[in-house]
Motif scaffolding. Structure first.
Motif, PDB file in Angstrom:
ATOM      1  N   ILE A   7       0.847  -1.196   0.000  1.00  0.00           N
ATOM      2  CA  ILE A   7       0.000   0.000   0.000  1.00  0.00           C
ATOM      3  C   ILE A   7       0.883   1.247   0.000  1.00  0.00           C
ATOM      4  N   PRO A   8       0.495   2.235  -0.807  1.00  0.00           N
ATOM      5  CA  PRO A   8       1.229   3.505  -0.777  1.00  0.00           C
ATOM      6  C   PRO A   8       0.849   4.292   0.475  1.00  0.00           C
ATOM      7  N   ARG A   9       1.774   5.100   0.979  1.00  0.00           N
ATOM      8  CA  ARG A   9       1.492   5.854   2.212  1.00  0.00           C
ATOM      9  C   ARG A   9       1.731   7.351   1.998  1.00  0.00           C
ATOM     10  N   THR A  10       0.715   8.122   2.338  1.00  0.00           N
ATOM     11  CA  THR A  10       0.840   9.571   2.341  1.00  0.00           C
ATOM     12  C   THR A  10       1.852   9.956   3.424  1.00  0.00           C
ATOM     13  N   GLU A  12       2.119  12.100   5.824  1.00  0.00           N
ATOM     14  CA  GLU A  12       1.713  12.276   7.228  1.00  0.00           C
ATOM     15  C   GLU A  12       0.819  11.144   7.749  1.00  0.00           C
ATOM     16  N   ALA A  13       0.514  10.162   6.903  1.00  0.00           N
ATOM     17  CA  ALA A  13      -0.389   9.079   7.341  1.00  0.00           C
ATOM     18  C   ALA A  13       0.235   8.309   8.503  1.00  0.00           C
ATOM     19  N   HIS A  14      -0.621   7.808   9.369  1.00  0.00           N
ATOM     20  CA  HIS A  14      -0.173   7.157  10.596  1.00  0.00           C
ATOM     21  C   HIS A  14      -0.782   5.761  10.703  1.00  0.00           C
ATOM     22  N   GLU A  15       0.036   4.801  11.085  1.00  0.00           N
ATOM     23  CA  GLU A  15      -0.487   3.460  11.397  1.00  0.00           C
ATOM     24  C   GLU A  15       0.234   2.993  12.650  1.00  0.00           C
ATOM     25  N   PRO A  16      -0.519   2.723  13.709  1.00  0.00           N
ATOM     26  CA  PRO A  16       0.135   2.448  14.989  1.00  0.00           C
ATOM     27  C   PRO A  16       0.796   1.076  15.025  1.00  0.00           C
TER      28      PRO A  16
ATOM     29  N   ARG B 407      -6.843   7.854  14.595  1.00  0.00           N
ATOM     30  CA  ARG B 407      -5.684   7.013  14.330  1.00  0.00           C
ATOM     31  C   ARG B 407      -6.080   5.587  14.666  1.00  0.00           C
ATOM     32  N   GLY B 408      -5.460   4.657  13.979  1.00  0.00           N
ATOM     33  CA  GLY B 408      -5.798   3.273  14.281  1.00  0.00           C
ATOM     34  C   GLY B 408      -5.156   2.345  13.282  1.00  0.00           C
ATOM     35  N   PRO B 409      -5.286   1.035  13.534  1.00  0.00           N
ATOM     36  CA  PRO B 409      -4.540   0.069  12.728  1.00  0.00           C
ATOM     37  C   PRO B 409      -5.166  -0.230  11.365  1.00  0.00           C
ATOM     38  N   GLN B 413      -4.271   4.789   4.053  1.00  0.00           N
ATOM     39  CA  GLN B 413      -3.082   5.628   4.234  1.00  0.00           C
ATOM     40  C   GLN B 413      -3.006   6.728   3.171  1.00  0.00           C
ATOM     41  N   PRO B 419      -2.529  12.565  -4.421  1.00  0.00           N
ATOM     42  CA  PRO B 419      -1.722  12.984  -3.268  1.00  0.00           C
ATOM     43  C   PRO B 419      -2.284  14.205  -2.548  1.00  0.00           C
ATOM     44  N   GLY B 422      -5.197  13.183  -0.454  1.00  0.00           N
ATOM     45  CA  GLY B 422      -4.637  12.294   0.575  1.00  0.00           C
ATOM     46  C   GLY B 422      -3.953  13.088   1.685  1.00  0.00           C
ATOM     47  N   ALA B 423      -3.225  14.113   1.292  1.00  0.00           N
ATOM     48  CA  ALA B 423      -2.531  14.948   2.287  1.00  0.00           C
ATOM     49  C   ALA B 423      -3.537  15.703   3.146  1.00  0.00           C
ATOM     50  N   TRP B 426      -4.944  13.418   5.814  1.00  0.00           N
ATOM     51  CA  TRP B 426      -4.017  13.069   6.894  1.00  0.00           C
ATOM     52  C   TRP B 426      -3.285  14.264   7.478  1.00  0.00           C
ATOM     53  N   LYS B 427      -3.843  15.463   7.280  1.00  0.00           N
ATOM     54  CA  LYS B 427      -3.190  16.682   7.756  1.00  0.00           C
ATOM     55  C   LYS B 427      -2.829  16.588   9.238  1.00  0.00           C
ATOM     56  N   GLY B 428      -1.574  16.806   9.545  1.00  0.00           N
ATOM     57  CA  GLY B 428      -1.142  16.796  10.944  1.00  0.00           C
ATOM     58  C   GLY B 428      -1.037  15.404  11.546  1.00  0.00           C
ATOM     59  N   GLY B 429      -1.068  14.360  10.699  1.00  0.00           N
ATOM     60  CA  GLY B 429      -0.869  13.010  11.215  1.00  0.00           C
ATOM     61  C   GLY B 429      -2.119  12.371  11.805  1.00  0.00           C
TER      62      GLY B 429
END
Lengths: 563, 563
Positions: A7-10, A12-16, B407-409, B413, B419, B422-423, B426-429
């Motif tokens: 999977i592509p990731r932006t 700032e994207a977050h995955e715990p 946020r979560g698993p 993303q 893009p 997508g940005a 996910w602004k600011g994570g």
């Protein structure tokens, strides 16, 4: 591993990461009023528990403990131990659960080998500590855990009366710490726990588990014990009490599950039969796990039948050694639901737990007992195979024997600073359990021996335990031990030591004739019949009462082959 | 992320990735005799299901599909779809679930954008395909899914009558394939699924999920729906039927859970109220999820009261739009257990599901309905926060409003090849949901508006929906719409459009006076009172019947401010 598209990731994207702290966070969400109880001394709800876990992190910070440092705990099963399960690990430090049953010399070895930096120790164990303290090479600090702070009947010793290096008493340190602490994110492959396992030879071996592994082990238990209602564990409404020590493979991982589900939990401290039974009744315990000895002690208690109503709500998973049909029947007779589990220190530990499916639940009671005393059914996400001496897989047909080898998300990835034994454990990319078993087509595991005791004769594996079971059915035999000894033609052949019952005058020929009759009826393979049967007065045993086959093979070789 | 000590790994040690195939493997272990049912047309057990999933992998291999290729599915809810959930993904290919409700032009866009290589299409949708086929830029092959093969009443069209490029019919291709296939290991971050979500502006956006994310989402559902018995989902013994399309966020991920638990599953194909009710009764369905419209349709059915006994075993999770108290009461009246869930396409989807804890279960029925109609309680492993316009977190006090960020698993993303959006997401994570809510101290989420509709006045957020709710209680008001319009002093101020009931002659001053009375009583903040109230004959609506606030703000600005 094949190449695939990830999977592509932006940016700032977050995955715990999967961390123990995500299970802790869950414990506070839905049923924060449920309680965690310690003996008849202390109780708190999950809000207080979470505060105390954060206080512990602040205490560790104050004491100079850093992520990656080894924190040893030396306690009976307690709420404090549970706080360490979550607080020490979520802090990024490593929890070393010390096996209090080892000899002081072994404990000393494991503490130096693990490079423990700080030790949290129950006052009951201070004498052991006193004996080894001068030889500890890495430990800098101690914290004493006292039960007296809860009773108020006796004072904790003042600091100046405690051994040198003691920073204070756990409860007092917690009291003075802040309950604000934000547990950080870190790599899910971070080392979370460690403990030592002893074998018949060599020094204790250190196994270790990551946050991800303990998280996944909890998911496995959740799927099995709650999802499939293997027990059936009634989700978060059960009341859990461990009766397998927390230093022994994290009490089989159940405290992580029970905490995540904010189930009521009862920690019994030092195991005292009367108190165990009292807690079981008074706190309404519905789920436990223990070794057969403990269950046997409880069901044999004269008080047990009086508590039939309470016991009929109690579900017990048995592991450590085999659940016999006798014990299973006795427990079932009191209304207790029992089932077997199978695993080892190296496997965190669950590899299999019994589960009776819809068809099997309709079987006759004795058939169900037969299933319940099997090692278990292969656990979720775990892969078990049977392997022969050439590293080839053996069929899962319910009778072919092979060594159980495992893969799964929660297996120790080696032994700490012991590359040679670690490589043996993982030879060929599978974890070698050293247990010999057959596996049925429907995923039941039937353990029949240890690899070192199985007799390899002419390409076939003969289970020494199965053969002892056959001998136990011969009239006049009190006890037997079957071992394999070298044989030029067949590689190995079985030989038996037999103790006969008083008043019998068995002969080797007579016993062999009985066995041959079984062979003729098709009840026994002919290669199971021992080459030689020797009558003895005593069979060598290990310190824990198991037949010492190693000793028999080495010391009694002359006796057996010579006669 | 802080630096910690990772577990050391022996060279040959193995730790498996978390893949969809590990859930599939589980489906075969304990209850392989349970059934998967498709309408009144087809049924099989889990052994057959697993065989068919492996056959599908062989069919894909034969058709030249490689790991990383995009496989589009265009079907109603079916057993075949479920086979694709597991077979396509475990093969390493990517499943593109096509939203059959989009316009042909939008479908065309998504298929070209996703670069679909092969399309599995139900014959009902061949006319749509025919219309766009010439403009598909990447699709090479088609497989037709036909229900007629199960009835035997009609022949599937011979290949030469099917559109060009069709390789055959699904069932026929499966029949000729081998059922032996070893699914490979690969990176758990492998792209597993993709689908498109439409907004009010721009092209559909592609979201995507990895094997790890879908595995973890299943663990989240397991913890919540089974572990906590949020529903209560009775482990593997429930009978599951989705009534949210499988193309819509994998039917909320429940098919993965139901399959892993080898629960009986019922797939209803195209939703037809009569057949849904018939399957519900005949197959003993106990767990479903759907949008309020579908539940309303079923509880309003004249036949429903006759099936009270069956319905009293039925548990339904409601999502998509808010569960009203009226509907919750109607369903509860029939014995149905209902609860709300909250999530979105970008979040796979579960962010919250209602759960009444021990204290709340003792509340009065109407208080329970109030809880059940809330968006839900924050789901396991998910972190939800409220954020203001400056990116600051807002308190979880049950009344302060903010945008829900997550946020979560299991969160997408990004948007595929987009893009910029997508940005923004996910602004600011943190993933920005675009929903405005308050969160209580005990983790209940109360959604009150969309960020684009909330009115930001003098630093306070006013929920347009809450204000409409207040207006609905004023006698004589049939319908209202509240929007924010620019204001020099306060940034924005609320303005209301009102349709009055026949026979009333309300005035703006009169309505305002009533609102002022509420302010005086402390029931309403004074900044909620609209600056201007305009009476209209009609309120602009979108194609799905929602108030079109965007249109009101742009087109009616003159009308409102001008008057």
């Amino acid at each position: 591993m094949i190449q695939t598209k990830l999977i592509p990731r932006t940016a700032e994207a977050h995955e715990p990461p999967m961390l123990i702290k995500s299970m802790l966070a869950q414990s506070l969400k839905y049923e924060p009023q449920r309680e965690i109880v310690y003996r008849d001394l202390f109780r708190m709800n999950y809000i207080q528990f979470n505060q105390r876990v954060r206080k512990l992190a602040n205490v560790l910070t104050e004491l100079g403990i850093k992520p990656g440092d080894m924190v040893a705990v030396f306690d009976w099963d307690s709420h404090r131990y549970l706080e360490c399960f979550f607080g020490v690990t979520s802090y990024g430090a490593i929890l070393h659960t010390i096996n209090v049953r080892l000899s002081p010399a072994q404990i000393l070895y494991t503490m130096n080998h693990a490079k423990d930096k700080i030790v949290l120790i129950h006052e009951d164990f201070l004498p052991i500590l006193a004996a080894i303290k001068d030889q500890l090479t890495t430990v800098e600090k101690f914290v004493v855990l006292s039960d007296k702070v809860y009773t108020g009947t006796a004072e904790v010793k003042p600091l100046n009366e405690l051994p040198e290096g003691v920073e204070g008493e756990y409860e007092a340190l917690l009291n003075s710490a802040s309950d604000q602490y934000e547990f950080p994110d870190f790599d899910e492959n971070t080392w979370a726990t460690s403990f030592y396992t002893t074998g018949t030879t060599g020094n204790p071996k250190g196994v270790y588990f990551s946050h991800r592994q303990l998280f996944m082990h909890t998911m496995g238990l959740l799927t099995y014990i709650i999802g499939y209602e293997a027990m059936p564990f009634k989700g978060s409404t059960d009341v859990y009490m461990p009766i397998t020590p927390m230093f022994h493979v994290h009490a089989w991982g159940f405290p992580f599950l029970a905490t995540m589900m904010s189930a009521k939990q009862v920690y019994p401290g030092r195991y005292e039969p009367e108190l165990l039974l009292k807690l079981l009744i008074a706190e309404g315990v519905t789920l436990s796990h223990c070794v057969p000895t403990i269950l046997n002690m409880l069901v044999s208690s004269p008080a047990a039948p009086r508590f039939r109503e309470n016991l009929s709500r109690w579900k017990v998973i048995i592991g450590g050694s085999a659940l016999t049909k006798g014990l299973a029947n006795a427990a079932t007779g009191l209304g207790i639901t029992v089932i077997s589990g199978y695993g080892m220190s190296e496997t965190a530990p669950i590899l299999a737990v019994g589960y009776l499916n819809e068809q099997e639940k309709m079987c006759l009671p004795e058939e169900q007992i037969d299933l319940r005393t099997r090692a278990g059914r292969i656990a979720p996400f775990v892969e078990l195979r049977l392997m022969d001496d050439n590293g080839q897989f053996v069929a899962h047909d319910g009778h072919s024997l092979g060594e159980i080898v495992a893969r799964g998300p929660w297996l120790t990835q080696g032994y700490y600073e012991d590359p040679e034994r670690g490589a043996d454990l993982w030879k060929g990319g599978w974890l070698h359990t050293g247990d010999v078993a057959s596996i049925t087509t429907d995923h039941w595991v039937i353990v029949s021996d240890r690899t070192k005791d199985v007799i390899k004769t002419g390409g076939e594996w003969v289970s020494s335990l199965d053969m002892e079971d056959v001998l136990s059915q011969v009239e006049g035999i009190a006890e037997s031990a079957v071992v394999g000894l070298p044989d030029e033609r067949w590689g190995e052949r079985p030989h038996a030591l037999i103790i006969q019952k008083p008043g019998y005058a068995l002969t080797a020929e007579g016993v062999k004739a009985e066995l041959q009759a079984k062979v003729d009826r098709g009840d026994l393979h002919k290669w199971y019949v021992p080459d030689r049967i020797v009558f003895v007065q005593e069979i060598p045993k290990t310190s824990v009462g198991k037949i010492d086959k190693k000793k028999i093979r080495s010391e009694m070789k002359e006796l057996i082959l010579g006669k």
